[in-house]
Design a protein around this motif. Structure first.
Motif, mmCIF file in Angstrom:
data_model
loop_
_atom_site.group_PDB
_atom_site.id
_atom_site.type_symbol
_atom_site.label_atom_id
_atom_site.label_comp_id
_atom_site.label_asym_id
_atom_site.label_seq_id
_atom_site.Cartn_x
_atom_site.Cartn_y
_atom_site.Cartn_z
ATOM 1 N N LYS A 98 0.845 -1.195 0.000
ATOM 2 C CA LYS A 98 0.000 0.000 0.000
ATOM 3 C C LYS A 98 0.877 1.240 0.000
ATOM 4 O O LYS A 98 1.884 1.286 0.696
ATOM 5 C CB LYS A 98 -0.890 0.032 1.242
ATOM 6 N N ILE A 99 0.467 2.230 -0.766
ATOM 7 C CA ILE A 99 1.127 3.525 -0.739
ATOM 8 C C ILE A 99 0.063 4.537 -0.349
ATOM 9 O O ILE A 99 -0.939 4.696 -1.048
ATOM 10 C CB ILE A 99 1.797 3.865 -2.072
ATOM 11 N N GLU A 100 0.270 5.171 0.800
ATOM 12 C CA GLU A 100 -0.727 6.074 1.374
ATOM 13 C C GLU A 100 -0.272 7.523 1.223
ATOM 14 O O GLU A 100 0.780 7.896 1.723
ATOM 15 C CB GLU A 100 -0.937 5.736 2.846
ATOM 16 N N PHE A 101 -1.074 8.308 0.519
ATOM 17 C CA PHE A 101 -0.802 9.717 0.277
ATOM 18 C C PHE A 101 -1.739 10.546 1.147
ATOM 19 O O PHE A 101 -2.948 10.342 1.128
ATOM 20 C CB PHE A 101 -1.045 10.066 -1.191
ATOM 21 N N THR A 102 -1.183 11.476 1.912
ATOM 22 C CA THR A 102 -1.986 12.393 2.717
ATOM 23 C C THR A 102 -1.760 13.802 2.178
ATOM 24 O O THR A 102 -0.625 14.210 1.958
ATOM 25 C CB THR A 102 -1.583 12.324 4.205
ATOM 26 N N TYR A 103 -2.866 14.519 1.952
ATOM 27 C CA TYR A 103 -2.775 15.860 1.395
ATOM 28 C C TYR A 103 -3.827 16.762 2.028
ATOM 29 O O TYR A 103 -4.798 16.290 2.619
ATOM 30 C CB TYR A 103 -2.941 15.841 -0.129
ATOM 31 N N ASP A 104 -3.614 18.060 1.908
ATOM 32 C CA ASP A 104 -4.559 19.066 2.403
ATOM 33 C C ASP A 104 -5.228 19.751 1.227
ATOM 34 O O ASP A 104 -4.553 20.190 0.292
ATOM 35 C CB ASP A 104 -3.841 20.146 3.216
ATOM 36 N N ILE A 105 -6.552 19.861 1.270
ATOM 37 C CA ILE A 105 -7.277 20.714 0.333
ATOM 38 C C ILE A 105 -7.357 22.091 0.988
ATOM 39 O O ILE A 105 -7.799 22.220 2.130
ATOM 40 C CB ILE A 105 -8.676 20.153 0.021
ATOM 41 N N LEU A 106 -6.898 23.109 0.262
ATOM 42 C CA LEU A 106 -6.771 24.459 0.808
ATOM 43 C C LEU A 106 -7.863 25.420 0.347
ATOM 44 O O LEU A 106 -8.010 26.500 0.926
ATOM 45 C CB LEU A 106 -5.406 25.043 0.417
ATOM 46 N N LYS A 107 -8.594 25.045 -0.717
ATOM 47 C CA LYS A 107 -9.643 25.919 -1.265
ATOM 48 C C LYS A 107 -10.910 25.099 -1.518
ATOM 49 O O LYS A 107 -10.833 23.941 -1.914
ATOM 50 C CB LYS A 107 -9.209 26.536 -2.600
ATOM 51 N N GLU A 108 -12.048 25.720 -1.351
ATOM 52 C CA GLU A 108 -13.344 25.082 -1.604
ATOM 53 C C GLU A 108 -13.596 24.952 -3.110
ATOM 54 O O GLU A 108 -12.947 25.601 -3.926
ATOM 55 C CB GLU A 108 -14.464 25.942 -0.989
ATOM 56 N N ASN A 109 -14.577 24.132 -3.459
ATOM 57 C CA ASN A 109 -15.124 24.002 -4.815
ATOM 58 C C ASN A 109 -14.108 23.602 -5.879
ATOM 59 O O ASN A 109 -14.106 24.152 -6.972
ATOM 60 C CB ASN A 109 -15.836 25.297 -5.229
ATOM 61 N N GLN A 110 -13.258 22.650 -5.546
ATOM 62 C CA GLN A 110 -12.247 22.185 -6.492
ATOM 63 C C GLN A 110 -12.558 20.744 -6.924
ATOM 64 O O GLN A 110 -12.788 19.879 -6.085
ATOM 65 C CB GLN A 110 -10.858 22.227 -5.859
ATOM 66 N N LEU A 111 -12.572 20.493 -8.229
ATOM 67 C CA LEU A 111 -12.757 19.146 -8.769
ATOM 68 C C LEU A 111 -11.424 18.668 -9.320
ATOM 69 O O LEU A 111 -10.761 19.384 -10.071
ATOM 70 C CB LEU A 111 -13.818 19.144 -9.869
ATOM 71 N N PHE A 112 -11.027 17.455 -8.959
ATOM 72 C CA PHE A 112 -9.720 16.930 -9.359
ATOM 73 C C PHE A 112 -9.718 15.414 -9.200
ATOM 74 O O PHE A 112 -10.680 14.823 -8.702
ATOM 75 C CB PHE A 112 -8.609 17.539 -8.497
ATOM 76 N N THR A 113 -8.629 14.807 -9.621
ATOM 77 C CA THR A 113 -8.418 13.391 -9.371
ATOM 78 C C THR A 113 -6.944 13.138 -9.097
ATOM 79 O O THR A 113 -6.125 14.053 -9.168
ATOM 80 C CB THR A 113 -8.941 12.507 -10.525
ATOM 81 N N HIS A 114 -6.632 11.892 -8.803
ATOM 82 C CA HIS A 114 -5.281 11.485 -8.399
ATOM 83 C C HIS A 114 -4.631 10.658 -9.513
ATOM 84 O O HIS A 114 -5.308 9.866 -10.157
ATOM 85 C CB HIS A 114 -5.343 10.627 -7.142
ATOM 86 N N GLY A 115 -3.345 10.830 -9.670
ATOM 87 C CA GLY A 115 -2.584 10.016 -10.603
ATOM 88 C C GLY A 115 -1.415 9.365 -9.895
ATOM 89 O O GLY A 115 -0.802 9.966 -9.010
#
Length: 189
Positions: A98-115
């Motif tokens: 398993k590779i676990e990525f932890t991140y912070d969302i800093l702004k509201e209303n953002q659509l994105f995905t992970h690569g």
């Protein structure tokens, strides 16, 4: 990385940068740096010393440096986890990684995905995955910390050393917010 094995009255020397081969063939090792011995001992300790010297880490955080990210998202930490939920460099082919990525969302209303991308010890890109069904593509998440876990199924990877990259992407239109290469690495034996 070198190993000197003694058996049946002879000494065998094995020299390699392939940690999977070293781990499977050796019980003791020597780490050389610029022709000088920097460590000698049990093979697991030897491999850990070698990997630390080569900036090959199974854990990273950005507490004391600028994290990868963009204006709306920043990485906090990444770790490679074994079948026993322990962070570490060395993993078995017969167990999930398993590779676990932890991140912070800093702004509201953002659509994105992970690569996610995986590279072998020669730097060859062997696996690429975009989370095209991510809830983050259709529903903005609130400002907070989040984790994304990538599971590499057992028996998928051959023995060897691997490094990972991680990216945050947008669709419609396609745009790469950031792509961090060599974010973590691990060894499979």
């Amino acid at each position: 990385m070198q190993d000197i094995s003694r058996g049946e009255g002879r000494t065998v020397l094995f020299v390699s940068h392939n940690m999977a081969a070293v781990k499977s063939l050796c019980t003791r090792g020597i780490v050389l740096e610029h022709g000088k011995v920097v460590f000698e001992g049990e093979i697991d300790n030897c491999i850990n010393t070698y990997l630390k010297k080569s900036n090959f880490h199974s854990y990273r955080n950005w507490d004391n440096e600028i994290p990868p990210g963009s204006d709306f998202i920043k990485m906090k930490e990444v770790k490679v986890i074994d079948a026993y939920n322990q962070q570490g460099l060395n993993h078995l082919t017969t167990q999930d990684i398993k590779i676990e990525f932890t991140y912070d969302i800093l702004k509201e209303n953002q659509l994105f995905t992970h690569g996610f991308n995986l590279f072998n010890s020669q730097g060859v890109h062997i696996l690429s995955s975009h989370d095209s069904n991510s809830l983050t593509l259709v529903k903005p998440f609130p400002i907070n910390s989040y984790k994304k876990t990538i599971i590499i199924p057992k028996n998928l990877l051959a023995e060897g050393n691997y490094t990972c990259s991680f990216a945050i992407l947008r669709y419609n239109p396609f745009f790469v917010e950031f792509h961090e290469m060599d974010i973590v690495g691990f060894n499979v034996s």
